[in-house]
Scaffold this motif. Sequence first.
Motif, mmCIF file in Angstrom:
data_model
loop_
_atom_site.group_PDB
_atom_site.id
_atom_site.type_symbol
_atom_site.label_atom_id
_atom_site.label_comp_id
_atom_site.label_asym_id
_atom_site.label_seq_id
_atom_site.Cartn_x
_atom_site.Cartn_y
_atom_site.Cartn_z
ATOM 1 N N GLU A 120 0.904 -1.138 -0.210
ATOM 2 C CA GLU A 120 0.043 -0.066 -0.109
ATOM 3 C C GLU A 120 0.816 1.122 -0.086
ATOM 4 O O GLU A 120 0.447 2.271 -0.228
ATOM 5 N N GLY A 121 2.112 1.109 0.170
ATOM 6 C CA GLY A 121 2.906 2.294 0.127
ATOM 7 C C GLY A 121 3.401 2.621 -1.083
ATOM 8 O O GLY A 121 3.062 3.981 -1.419
ATOM 9 N N GLY A 122 4.151 1.972 -1.803
ATOM 10 C CA GLY A 122 4.789 2.403 -3.129
ATOM 11 C C GLY A 122 5.646 3.441 -2.847
ATOM 12 O O GLY A 122 6.477 3.454 -1.896
ATOM 13 N N ALA A 123 5.602 4.523 -3.564
ATOM 14 C CA ALA A 123 6.718 5.741 -3.469
ATOM 15 C C ALA A 123 6.199 6.387 -2.322
ATOM 16 O O ALA A 123 4.984 6.416 -1.879
ATOM 17 N N PRO A 124 7.133 7.131 -1.645
ATOM 18 C CA PRO A 124 6.746 7.905 -0.405
ATOM 19 C C PRO A 124 5.806 8.872 -0.845
ATOM 20 O O PRO A 124 5.556 9.597 -1.725
ATOM 21 N N VAL A 125 4.562 9.042 0.016
ATOM 22 C CA VAL A 125 3.643 9.915 0.106
ATOM 23 C C VAL A 125 3.484 10.867 1.003
ATOM 24 O O VAL A 125 2.489 11.414 1.273
ATOM 25 N N PRO A 165 4.220 12.121 5.101
ATOM 26 C CA PRO A 165 4.161 11.837 6.583
ATOM 27 C C PRO A 165 3.194 10.915 6.817
ATOM 28 O O PRO A 165 1.936 11.236 6.536
ATOM 29 N N LEU A 199 0.422 9.745 9.012
ATOM 30 C CA LEU A 199 -0.315 10.158 10.389
ATOM 31 C C LEU A 199 -0.770 9.072 11.153
ATOM 32 O O LEU A 199 -1.336 7.923 10.677
#
Lengths: 211, 284
Positions: free
Chosen positions: A24-29, A31, A33
Amino acid sequence: MRLEHLLILAAGLLLLLLLWPRGEGGAPVGPILPPLAEIEIEGESLTKWSTGLSLAPALLGLAREVRPRIVLAYAALTTAAYPAGSPELVATAQKTRPRILVAWAALSTAILPQASSEFASETSKARPRILVQGAALTVSLYPQGPPDHAANPAPRIEVQGAARSTLIQDIEPSTELPEETGGVAPRIVLEAAPLGETEELGPPPELPEGG
Amino acid sequence: MSWVAKLAAVVGLVALGFALGFQSARSPDSDAPRGQLSGLGQAITLAQPAFAQEVEKSFLEEEAGISLYVNAGEEIDLSQAKALYKVLEDETDSYLIGTVELSGYDEYWWPHVWIHKDGWIVVYYLKEEPTSILMDWFYYERASGGEISTTTLREVLFGVASELKLDLTKIQRDMRYYHWQYPEAKKLLVVLDTTDAGSDAFTYTIPGSLKLYEVSGSHFGNVGCCGRWSQTAIDGEVFKKGGDGKYVTVGDLAPKWTSQGVTHEVILRHYGGWTGIALFFLYG
């Protein structure tokens, strides 16, 4: 299978592996929360209830089409709910914070006997927002009121202030008036009230030629 | 080219196509906080454009506080709805606004109701009223306690919908709460405690990371007569109290009772009958 075929297949699979989204992360999106914090409640035999709050966008658009109006708070409701002169209405009127003075005036007029001492104290505390109502209030309750009101009016509209002052002062019947007018109830007599300086109107301006 | 080579080429191209498709379809903001752009390692705050700031407020944004609304899904006959109002403040071909009675309560508790012919019904209290005015203690008492199954606004909404012969199942399913003065508030939590044993207590702790908008309370007493009383105290100071009889008093909690990161203690006390307190937390 020949070597070049295997290489092509391997390259394709490798490309797929490289470009496939990871979890679900992939590339940084940005911070991450923390989850929405919750209020901690501790105790026995407690009952809890919760609900989400949300707004339908269509509702807001429709609400913007509503025209301005006078909002009546529970002061107006009180007038309708209690009979005139009832002690319940007196008590409620003393606690009521009207948003429109019309309600206050109508309320007070209806609930307190004319020229009673209770009403004298009530009107001395009232801060009218529309002075017309203050005048109407005074008219109906004081055939010949105490001079204090004449000395302490706080008119916002001078005409109304004058009418108010006129009405609450004692009116001496004139000896020159026919006898049948001796019993006439006080009414608004603007001529008797100081309305301020008058301006003389000059002649109308000349119309331009050929206009 | 042999079929194996063709197959390998096709698989490779298909894999490439899928991978590229995933990358383009995936929204960079889906996991990102509102107002931030992803993938660049930078945070950009989106500001409200100037023209949007000048949009005139609707009447609900101007005057309403806590509300309950629904779209009934069918047109409403305003001539029928008009009879439901105790005080009608405005009437047009499209809508009615006024006050509708909440049965069993005096006029202070009667909410405003806006009915639009397109099917929208908004039941609301004016913004000066605390959210805890939602607590319907008289219904709760008649139901012998237990879970909170209704609110004052819900009772009026269902009363109106019932009189207009609307689909109550749809009303129940689609109705939503919203506070017009706190548009960012996303949750409403109600904590209720009652006692007939003389006293009871509980605590609450509001995390420092929580965005709190309003905390209000509704104190109830049904203590009988004479010389009876009831009281709710928070952190040793009286929040609400009453004497003989049956009554409900509402109000906002003072800032000292909503400080975050500390535990606050609520103590109920009474002499006669029973008493209750319901705290309403608006946060987001």
